[in-house]
Motif scaffolding. Structure first.
Motif: not given
Length: 324
Positions: A1-3, A51-58, A98-107
């Motif tokens: 995922m990129t900006p 669940a947060l990861d899935r929500s953002v990716r959706d 940091q955990r979610l930044t690493d997973r999502l590759e977003l700030p």
């Protein structure tokens, strides 16, 4: 995922991480909600982060996302990276950002939910144009935020302010925080039910609400009390008057310390403001130190409602990215 690509509108995701549900929305730079997804809040840290990861990716499949802001009810570290403690969530001293930044590759940025809501109201709602502003978010308990000349005040360790836990009654009602007599035990959705029960025990009155409570004490909720007060039920009207008195007294305490020009009343109970806000304003004006010899703060209700936390978290995340 990129900006997001250059030339597109600055879209960020704001997430209200509640004890029951996760609500995630795409927010534009005008504070408008463009898209929303919702899911139940899991009970383990790993499942919650999934669940947060899935929500953002959706949402990211439909919109170009540049950053994510999380509004969390709990103690957030001063650098807004770590959840120190959240009473209704499975995180303790967890580097969530940091955990979610690493997973999502977003700030990813964390913010206390009341601070996020305050920021949203300042940028896009009821606190626009305010200088020194207090937000009192009244729901199950009391959340609060302070804004000083356009800057959120978080305190040295990131946990200020806890206005709901000002002790207003020595040896009063017990509070989940471990103290007794906290303001939120007399001025919250939960307090409405407690006050009704206390009034019935000391001075029974003839009312529909009283009969219902006698038949099923467990059915009594703050929402039920507010609805009965709207219908003119005498017990409920007395409860709301007591609530208004405590709110006015609490606002006077806060004003004695912070001297705001504006107070924003938010949270679920604010939807019933017509039942208590005028009386609260009068109590505030009577009990403020120096009453009659100093200007009074304006007292308003929220304009953005339950979306404020998501909007504010998204806007703060956008600002953090812009300043990197």
């Amino acid at each position: 995922m990129t900006p997001r690509a250059a030339g597109t509108r600055a879209l960020t995701v704001g997430i209200d991480v509640g004890g029951t549900n996760i609500r995630a929305s795409v927010i534009d730079d005008d504070g408008q909600v463009l898209d929303t997804v919702q899911a139940p809040t899991p009970h383990s840290a790993r499942a919650l982060e999934d669940a947060l990861d899935r929500s953002v990716r959706d949402l990211a499949r439909r919109h170009p996302i540049s950053a994510v802001g999380l509004a969390v009810a709990g103690f957030i570290s001063a650098d807004r990276s770590t959840v120190r403690f959240a009473p209704h969530l499975p995180w303790q001293n967890t580097p969530v950002a940091q955990r979610l930044t690493d997973r999502l590759e977003l700030p990813v940025l964390l913010e206390h939910d009341a601070n996020a809501a305050m920021w949203a109201e300042y940028r896009f709602g009821a606190a626009a144009g305010g200088h020194n502003v207090v937000m009192v978010a009244i729901g199950t308990g009391i959340g609060a935020a302070l804004l000083n000349d356009g800057t959120l005040y978080r305190g040295t360790h990131g946990v200020a302010p806890e206005l709901g836990h000002l002790q207003v009654v020595a040896q009063g009602r017990s509070c989940p925080c471990g103290k007794r007599g906290c303001l939120e035990r007399y001025c919250s959705g939960t307090a409405l039910a407690d006050t009704a029960i206390e009034l019935l025990a000391t001075d029974p009155v003839h009312s529909v609400l009283a009969k219902e409570v006698a038949l099923d004490p467990g059915s009594l909720t703050g929402r039920r009390v507010a609805g009965a007060a709207q219908d003119g039920d005498p017990l409920a009207v007395r409860v709301m008057a007591d609530f208004a008195r405590w709110l006015g007294l609490g606002l006077a305490f806060v004003s004695d310390i912070f001297d705001p020009d504006l107070v924003v009343v938010a949270g679920g109970v604010s939807s019933s403001a017509g039942l208590f806000l005028d009386e609260a304003r009068e109590e505030y004006a009577r009990t403020l130190t120096g009453a009659g010899h100093r200007p009074l703060a304006r007292i308003r209700t929220t304009q953005l409602g339950e979306a404020a936390g998501m909007i504010g978290a998204a806007d703060l995340a956008r600002a953090a990215v812009a300043h990197r």
